[in-house]
Design a protein around this motif. Structure first.
Motif, PDB file in Angstrom:
ATOM      1  N   THR A  73     -20.113  -6.866  10.375  1.00 26.36           N
ATOM      2  CA  THR A  73     -18.800  -7.071   9.749  1.00 26.36           C
ATOM      3  C   THR A  73     -17.820  -6.029  10.268  1.00 26.36           C
ATOM      4  O   THR A  73     -18.131  -4.839  10.333  1.00 26.36           O
ATOM      5  N   ILE A  74     -16.638  -6.478  10.644  1.00 25.81           N
ATOM      6  CA  ILE A  74     -15.587  -5.558  11.094  1.00 25.81           C
ATOM      7  C   ILE A  74     -14.815  -5.104   9.864  1.00 25.81           C
ATOM      8  O   ILE A  74     -14.248  -5.922   9.134  1.00 25.81           O
ATOM      9  N   LEU A  75     -14.797  -3.794   9.641  1.00 26.54           N
ATOM     10  CA  LEU A  75     -14.195  -3.245   8.437  1.00 26.54           C
ATOM     11  C   LEU A  75     -12.837  -2.616   8.757  1.00 26.54           C
ATOM     12  O   LEU A  75     -12.738  -1.660   9.522  1.00 26.54           O
ATOM     13  N   ILE A  76     -11.811  -3.204   8.174  1.00 28.32           N
ATOM     14  CA  ILE A  76     -10.448  -2.686   8.278  1.00 28.32           C
ATOM     15  C   ILE A  76     -10.140  -1.951   6.988  1.00 28.32           C
ATOM     16  O   ILE A  76     -10.539  -2.387   5.906  1.00 28.32           O
ATOM     17  N   GLY A  77      -9.469  -0.815   7.059  1.00 29.31           N
ATOM     18  CA  GLY A  77      -9.241  -0.060   5.840  1.00 29.31           C
ATOM     19  C   GLY A  77      -7.909   0.650   5.783  1.00 29.31           C
ATOM     20  O   GLY A  77      -7.277   0.926   6.810  1.00 29.31           O
ATOM     21  N   LEU A  78      -7.479   0.912   4.565  1.00 34.36           N
ATOM     22  CA  LEU A  78      -6.290   1.713   4.307  1.00 34.36           C
ATOM     23  C   LEU A  78      -6.682   2.815   3.335  1.00 34.36           C
ATOM     24  O   LEU A  78      -7.173   2.545   2.243  1.00 34.36           O
ATOM     25  N   VAL A  79      -6.479   4.060   3.741  1.00 38.18           N
ATOM     26  CA  VAL A  79      -6.694   5.200   2.860  1.00 38.18           C
ATOM     27  C   VAL A  79      -5.327   5.648   2.364  1.00 38.18           C
ATOM     28  O   VAL A  79      -4.532   6.209   3.116  1.00 38.18           O
ATOM     29  N   GLY A  80      -5.044   5.371   1.103  1.00 38.31           N
ATOM     30  CA  GLY A  80      -3.748   5.714   0.535  1.00 38.31           C
ATOM     31  C   GLY A  80      -3.670   5.273  -0.914  1.00 38.31           C
ATOM     32  O   GLY A  80      -4.119   4.180  -1.259  1.00 38.31           O
ATOM     33  N   ARG A  81      -3.085   6.102  -1.739  1.00 44.61           N
ATOM     34  CA  ARG A  81      -2.995   5.793  -3.161  1.00 44.61           C
ATOM     35  C   ARG A  81      -2.117   4.557  -3.392  1.00 44.61           C
ATOM     36  O   ARG A  81      -1.300   4.189  -2.547  1.00 44.61           O
ATOM     37  N   ALA A 123      -4.408  -3.887 -12.522  1.00 42.59           N
ATOM     38  CA  ALA A 123      -4.175  -5.315 -12.721  1.00 42.59           C
ATOM     39  C   ALA A 123      -3.211  -5.888 -11.682  1.00 42.59           C
ATOM     40  O   ALA A 123      -3.403  -7.011 -11.207  1.00 42.59           O
ATOM     41  N   GLU A 124      -2.188  -5.129 -11.328  1.00 36.38           N
ATOM     42  CA  GLU A 124      -1.201  -5.634 -10.365  1.00 36.38           C
ATOM     43  C   GLU A 124      -1.825  -5.814  -8.987  1.00 36.38           C
ATOM     44  O   GLU A 124      -1.616  -6.841  -8.323  1.00 36.38           O
ATOM     45  N   LEU A 125      -2.596  -4.828  -8.537  1.00 36.34           N
ATOM     46  CA  LEU A 125      -3.253  -4.938  -7.236  1.00 36.34           C
ATOM     47  C   LEU A 125      -4.287  -6.061  -7.243  1.00 36.34           C
ATOM     48  O   LEU A 125      -4.351  -6.854  -6.298  1.00 36.34           O
ATOM     49  N   ALA A 126      -5.091  -6.126  -8.291  1.00 40.78           N
ATOM     50  CA  ALA A 126      -6.113  -7.175  -8.378  1.00 40.78           C
ATOM     51  C   ALA A 126      -5.471  -8.562  -8.357  1.00 40.78           C
ATOM     52  O   ALA A 126      -6.005  -9.496  -7.732  1.00 40.78           O
ATOM     53  N   ALA A 127      -4.316  -8.707  -9.022  1.00 37.26           N
ATOM     54  CA  ALA A 127      -3.633 -10.006  -9.045  1.00 37.26           C
ATOM     55  C   ALA A 127      -3.132 -10.385  -7.658  1.00 37.26           C
ATOM     56  O   ALA A 127      -3.187 -11.561  -7.262  1.00 37.26           O
ATOM     57  N   GLN A 128      -2.650  -9.395  -6.902  1.00 37.55           N
ATOM     58  CA  GLN A 128      -2.170  -9.681  -5.540  1.00 37.55           C
ATOM     59  C   GLN A 128      -3.328 -10.107  -4.643  1.00 37.55           C
ATOM     60  O   GLN A 128      -3.181 -11.022  -3.830  1.00 37.55           O
ATOM     61  N   VAL A 134     -12.145  -8.181  -0.130  1.00 38.18           N
ATOM     62  CA  VAL A 134     -11.564  -6.859  -0.352  1.00 38.18           C
ATOM     63  C   VAL A 134     -12.518  -5.999  -1.170  1.00 38.18           C
ATOM     64  O   VAL A 134     -13.058  -6.444  -2.187  1.00 38.18           O
ATOM     65  N   ILE A 135     -12.713  -4.756  -0.726  1.00 41.32           N
ATOM     66  CA  ILE A 135     -13.549  -3.791  -1.421  1.00 41.32           C
ATOM     67  C   ILE A 135     -12.639  -2.724  -2.032  1.00 41.32           C
ATOM     68  O   ILE A 135     -11.862  -2.086  -1.322  1.00 41.32           O
ATOM     69  N   PHE A 136     -12.723  -2.552  -3.343  1.00 45.88           N
ATOM     70  CA  PHE A 136     -11.923  -1.536  -4.040  1.00 45.88           C
ATOM     71  C   PHE A 136     -12.769  -0.268  -4.170  1.00 45.88           C
ATOM     72  O   PHE A 136     -13.755  -0.247  -4.887  1.00 45.88           O
ATOM     73  N   ALA A 137     -12.361   0.781  -3.491  1.00 42.04           N
ATOM     74  CA  ALA A 137     -13.168   2.008  -3.480  1.00 42.04           C
ATOM     75  C   ALA A 137     -12.596   3.107  -4.357  1.00 42.04           C
ATOM     76  O   ALA A 137     -13.290   4.068  -4.681  1.00 42.04           O
ATOM     77  N   GLY A 138     -11.317   2.991  -4.733  1.00 42.94           N
ATOM     78  CA  GLY A 138     -10.716   4.033  -5.558  1.00 42.94           C
ATOM     79  C   GLY A 138     -10.631   5.369  -4.846  1.00 42.94           C
ATOM     80  O   GLY A 138     -10.672   5.456  -3.626  1.00 42.94           O
ATOM     81  N   ARG A 139     -10.529   6.418  -5.636  1.00 47.03           N
ATOM     82  CA  ARG A 139     -10.416   7.765  -5.071  1.00 47.03           C
ATOM     83  C   ARG A 139     -11.775   8.220  -4.527  1.00 47.03           C
ATOM     84  O   ARG A 139     -12.806   8.060  -5.185  1.00 47.03           O
ATOM     85  N   ARG A 140     -11.800   8.777  -3.329  1.00 45.89           N
ATOM     86  CA  ARG A 140     -13.021   9.291  -2.709  1.00 45.89           C
ATOM     87  C   ARG A 140     -12.774  10.711  -2.213  1.00 45.89           C
ATOM     88  O   ARG A 140     -11.669  11.069  -1.818  1.00 45.89           O
ATOM     89  N   SER A 141     -13.831  11.516  -2.215  1.00 40.90           N
ATOM     90  CA  SER A 141     -13.736  12.882  -1.683  1.00 40.90           C
ATOM     91  C   SER A 141     -14.353  12.990  -0.291  1.00 40.90           C
ATOM     92  O   SER A 141     -14.183  13.999   0.384  1.00 40.90           O
ATOM     93  N   ASP A 142     -15.065  11.929   0.135  1.00 40.70           N
ATOM     94  CA  ASP A 142     -15.754  11.949   1.430  1.00 40.70           C
ATOM     95  C   ASP A 142     -14.954  11.199   2.495  1.00 40.70           C
ATOM     96  O   ASP A 142     -15.462  10.290   3.153  1.00 40.70           O
ATOM     97  N   ALA A 172      -6.317   6.640  -5.053  1.00 42.40           N
ATOM     98  CA  ALA A 172      -6.056   6.547  -6.486  1.00 42.40           C
ATOM     99  C   ALA A 172      -5.342   5.235  -6.799  1.00 42.40           C
ATOM    100  O   ALA A 172      -4.361   4.880  -6.154  1.00 42.40           O
ATOM    101  N   GLY A 173      -5.844   4.507  -7.791  1.00 44.48           N
ATOM    102  CA  GLY A 173      -5.241   3.242  -8.186  1.00 44.48           C
ATOM    103  C   GLY A 173      -5.780   2.041  -7.455  1.00 44.48           C
ATOM    104  O   GLY A 173      -5.456   0.898  -7.822  1.00 44.48           O
ATOM    105  N   CYS A 174      -6.592   2.251  -6.437  1.00 39.60           N
ATOM    106  CA  CYS A 174      -7.149   1.125  -5.672  1.00 39.60           C
ATOM    107  C   CYS A 174      -8.479   0.706  -6.288  1.00 39.60           C
ATOM    108  O   CYS A 174      -9.549   0.839  -5.675  1.00 39.60           O
ATOM    109  N   THR A 175      -8.389   0.217  -7.518  1.00 40.88           N
ATOM    110  CA  THR A 175      -9.564  -0.211  -8.266  1.00 40.88           C
ATOM    111  C   THR A 175      -9.275  -1.548  -8.930  1.00 40.88           C
ATOM    112  O   THR A 175      -8.114  -1.971  -9.044  1.00 40.88           O
TER     113      THR A 175
END
Length: 383
Positions: A195-203, A241-246, A256-264, A234-237
């Motif tokens: 699987t090709i994984l595209i990602g955005l790291v940003g609150r 509700a607004e993000l999940a609805a979009q 879409v994978i919701f990872a939320g805040r990460r330290s790694d 932060a907020g990517c969970t």
């Protein structure tokens, strides 16, 4: 030199991360950090590295007379060789109080580019305007983290004679290719090797423009079945509700994978095949350089210094244009099928960060600035 830093807070942000790297990779004992609010994320980390941290306990958005008096007293007690303030509120409060306390070497630090209504708060825009009026008198010099930021603030009325660009620096021993971290994290997210994984790291924030990315990704998902989108910050969970609805509206719930805040974050960048910056406004986006340092090519919107960071190693598109963003992502996915070409791009991305955006270059540029005369020359340091 004894350096006293004044910053609004020490939460999880780009300016705070740069301050942390600057203090901990220099001689920590020479730095003292004062947070106007609290210790946040980076306060304990700074203290653990041997940096002195003092928190004034002010409320966000409210400056107390007690806090101002405490700041004034600390500056007079510390007698720094130079004061480095961070972000508009820290610049204004720290700069004025520092001057009143007798410090003659005050340096501001600007972390914004465009101050867009709706994306930037009214109080922040007001403080930035006040800063422009005071810039000929209060700071000895002003650091902008991006060429675009410097240009915009000169247009706003900031004293062009004092503005210097110092690009962010990165620990390329922490952010580097790591196949083990890639495999471990992809397994955690349930992403198969093919699987090709595209990602955005940003609150989750208006300026990050997640809707732009979701719209672009939905166009690709119709044609390509082996791609997935990872959202980190932060907020990517699913609780958003607004993000999940979009995501649901675009029919992307299974992609879409919701990872939320990460330290790694180094592991996250390694897990990705392509990192995307879909923002409508930025100054110097750290996540782009961090991804590149890990050998992950980037597709970015033309905001702040994003295009300068990627150079010839990535794809640059206009902001708020999902069609162009989808087209650039498609081009990247096509190129990825040629392993030799893709490996060359990955190598070039990391090499650009190592050669241009090292921590050593950034720290040396700050040292030169702090030792400079009261009237710094116009230009760009750290290039």
């Amino acid at each position: 030199m004894k350096i006293l830093h004044i910053i609004t807070g020490l939460g999880d942000g780009g300016a705070e991360a740069v301050l942390y790297r600057l203090c901990t990779h220099d001689d920590p004992s020479r730095h003292h950090v004062i947070s106007m609010i609290d210790g946040g994320k980076y306060g304990p980390l700074l203290q653990g590295a041997g940096v002195r941290v003092t928190c004034l306990g002010m409320s966000r958005g409210w400056i107390s007379l007690r806090g101002l008096w405490q700041l004034h007293r600390l500056i007079r007690q510390h007698k720094p060789d130079a004061m480095q303030t961070w972000m508009y509120h820290g610049d204004l409060v720290g700069g004025v109080v520092g001057r009143l306390a007798g410090c003659t070497n005050v340096f501001w630090n600007i972390r914004h580019t465009d101050l867009v209504p709706g994306a930037t708060g009214r109080s922040t825009r007001l403080v930035a305007r006040i800063g422009a009026l005071l810039s000929p008198f209060v700071p000895t010099g002003i650091v902008a983290c991006a060429e675009r930021a410097r240009t915009v603030h000169i247009e706003m009325g900031y004293d062009c004679r004092k503005l210097t660009v110092i690009h962010n620096g990165y620990d390329v021993t922490r952010f580097q290719p790591d196949m083990q971290a890639r495999a471990t994290l992809r397994q955690e997210f349930g992403v198969s090797p093919d699987t090709i994984l595209i990602g955005l790291v940003g609150r989750w924030n208006a300026q990050k423009d997640h809707p732009n990315l979701l719209s672009a990704f939905s166009r690709l998902a119709c044609e390509r079945k082996n791609i997935a989108l990872l959202l980190i910050g932060a907020g990517c969970t699913l609780e958003n509700a607004e993000l999940a609805a979009q995501v649901e509206r675009h029919g992307l719930s299974s992609r879409v994978i919701f990872a939320g805040r990460r330290s790694d974050i180094p592991a996250v960048m390694n897990a990705l095949d392509i990192h995307v910056l879909s923002s409508s406004s930025e100054a110097f986006p750290n996540v782009v350089a961090e991804a590149m340092a890990c050998g992950t090519p980037c597709v970015v919107t033309d905001v702040g210094d994003a295009a300068f960071i990627v150079g010839e190693t990535g794809w640059v598109v206009p902001p708020a244009d999902p069609i162009c963003l989808a087209r650039a992502l498609d081009q990247a996915l096509e190129e990825r099928q040629d392993q030799e070409t893709w490996q060359a791009r990955r190598f070039a991305a990391r090499r650009r960060i190592v050669e241009i955006f090292s921590l050593e270059r950034m720290i040396e540029a700050y040292h030169q600035l702090w030792k400079s005369s009261a009237s710094p020359k116009e230009g760009s340091a750290g290039e």
